[in-house]
Design a protein around this motif. Sequence first.
Motif, short mmCIF file in Angstrom:
data_model
loop_
_atom_site.label_atom_id
_atom_site.label_comp_id
_atom_site.label_asym_id
_atom_site.label_seq_id
_atom_site.Cartn_x
_atom_site.Cartn_y
_atom_site.Cartn_z
N LEU A 225 -20.69 34.32 96.94
CA LEU A 225 -21.14 34.97 95.71
C LEU A 225 -20.83 34.11 94.49
O LEU A 225 -21.66 33.99 93.59
CB LEU A 225 -20.48 36.34 95.58
CG LEU A 225 -20.82 37.14 94.32
CD1 LEU A 225 -22.32 37.34 94.18
CD2 LEU A 225 -20.09 38.48 94.34
N TYR A 226 -19.65 33.50 94.48
CA TYR A 226 -19.28 32.63 93.36
C TYR A 226 -20.23 31.44 93.27
O TYR A 226 -20.66 31.06 92.18
CB TYR A 226 -17.85 32.14 93.53
CG TYR A 226 -17.40 31.22 92.42
CD1 TYR A 226 -16.89 31.74 91.22
CD2 TYR A 226 -17.49 29.83 92.55
CE1 TYR A 226 -16.49 30.90 90.19
CE2 TYR A 226 -17.09 28.99 91.53
CZ TYR A 226 -16.59 29.53 90.35
OH TYR A 226 -16.21 28.69 89.33
N ALA A 227 -20.57 30.85 94.42
CA ALA A 227 -21.48 29.71 94.43
C ALA A 227 -22.84 30.07 93.85
O ALA A 227 -23.47 29.26 93.15
CB ALA A 227 -21.64 29.18 95.86
N ILE A 228 -23.30 31.28 94.11
CA ILE A 228 -24.59 31.73 93.58
C ILE A 228 -24.48 32.11 92.11
O ILE A 228 -25.26 31.65 91.27
CB ILE A 228 -25.12 32.92 94.40
CG1 ILE A 228 -25.38 32.50 95.84
CG2 ILE A 228 -26.38 33.50 93.76
CD1 ILE A 228 -25.70 33.66 96.78
N ALA A 229 -23.51 32.97 91.80
CA ALA A 229 -23.39 33.49 90.43
C ALA A 229 -23.08 32.41 89.42
O ALA A 229 -23.52 32.47 88.27
CB ALA A 229 -22.30 34.57 90.39
N GLY B 39 -22.26 44.57 98.06
CA GLY B 39 -21.79 45.46 97.00
C GLY B 39 -21.39 44.71 95.74
O GLY B 39 -21.89 44.98 94.65
N CYS B 40 -20.48 43.74 95.90
CA CYS B 40 -20.03 42.98 94.74
C CYS B 40 -21.15 42.10 94.19
O CYS B 40 -21.25 41.87 92.98
CB CYS B 40 -18.82 42.12 95.10
SG CYS B 40 -17.36 43.08 95.54
N GLY B 41 -22.01 41.60 95.09
CA GLY B 41 -23.13 40.79 94.65
C GLY B 41 -24.08 41.56 93.75
O GLY B 41 -24.57 41.05 92.75
#
Length: 244
Positions: free
Chosen positions: A101-105, A21-23
């Motif tokens: 998600l932080y690592a990707i974004a 969802g957040c992703g």
Amino acid sequence: MTTIRKGLAEAIGTFWLTFGGCGTAVIAAAVPQVGVGLVGVALAFGLTLLTMAYAIGHISGCHLNPAVTVGLAAGRRFPTKDIAPYIIAQLVGAVVAAGVLYAIASGAPGFDVTKGFAANGYGEHSPGHYGLFAGLVAEIVLTMMFLFVIMGATHGKAPVGFAPIAIGLCLTLIHLIGIPVTNVSVNPARSTGPALFVGGWALAQLWLFWVAPLIGGVLGGILYRWLNGEPSAQVTGVTSSATR
């Protein structure tokens, strides 16, 4: 099923809900030409819950949400002794998801975690600049109705096998209504994960996204139990006999 296995299932499920969802909100919602927008984010949250409900509903009940766990306990569908282990597992899953998600974004040019990172907020941090009172009412009412649907869809007399669809679509509708107000929480674990990475204002406002969903969850659980009068459960993490 052991408490450890149920907890692991809850952690994995909450990871998927938060990451999916957040992703979608962080990575895909605003991409030029292919951005999925509000509807896409709403569907992402609903689909993550729907898919995980079929995957782990028979293991842990697929709560993925402290407000759901507390609400089901208030509706006498879930033992109070298991509330803490479930909530801890849900928080672990949400925080790990936010970290991934932080690592990707953060690999995107110009990424700025302070711009929101799918965190929930009110006032100047609300997508529609809705104030505290509006956010409080929205989160309570939306969570209350979420629990009402969960209680009804998982009741022993409800059509068998369709509960995940009803619950997933309900969460989609909740996001269609509430994204402009608070980015929609109805889930303290989902709110906590991103807030830890945003810090500052997100942590300062996080209290609302614990208090309001928990109140709404309790109200929804109690309301449905009073209206229906029968505790029979289908996919809430315990057998019907254990809830009586």
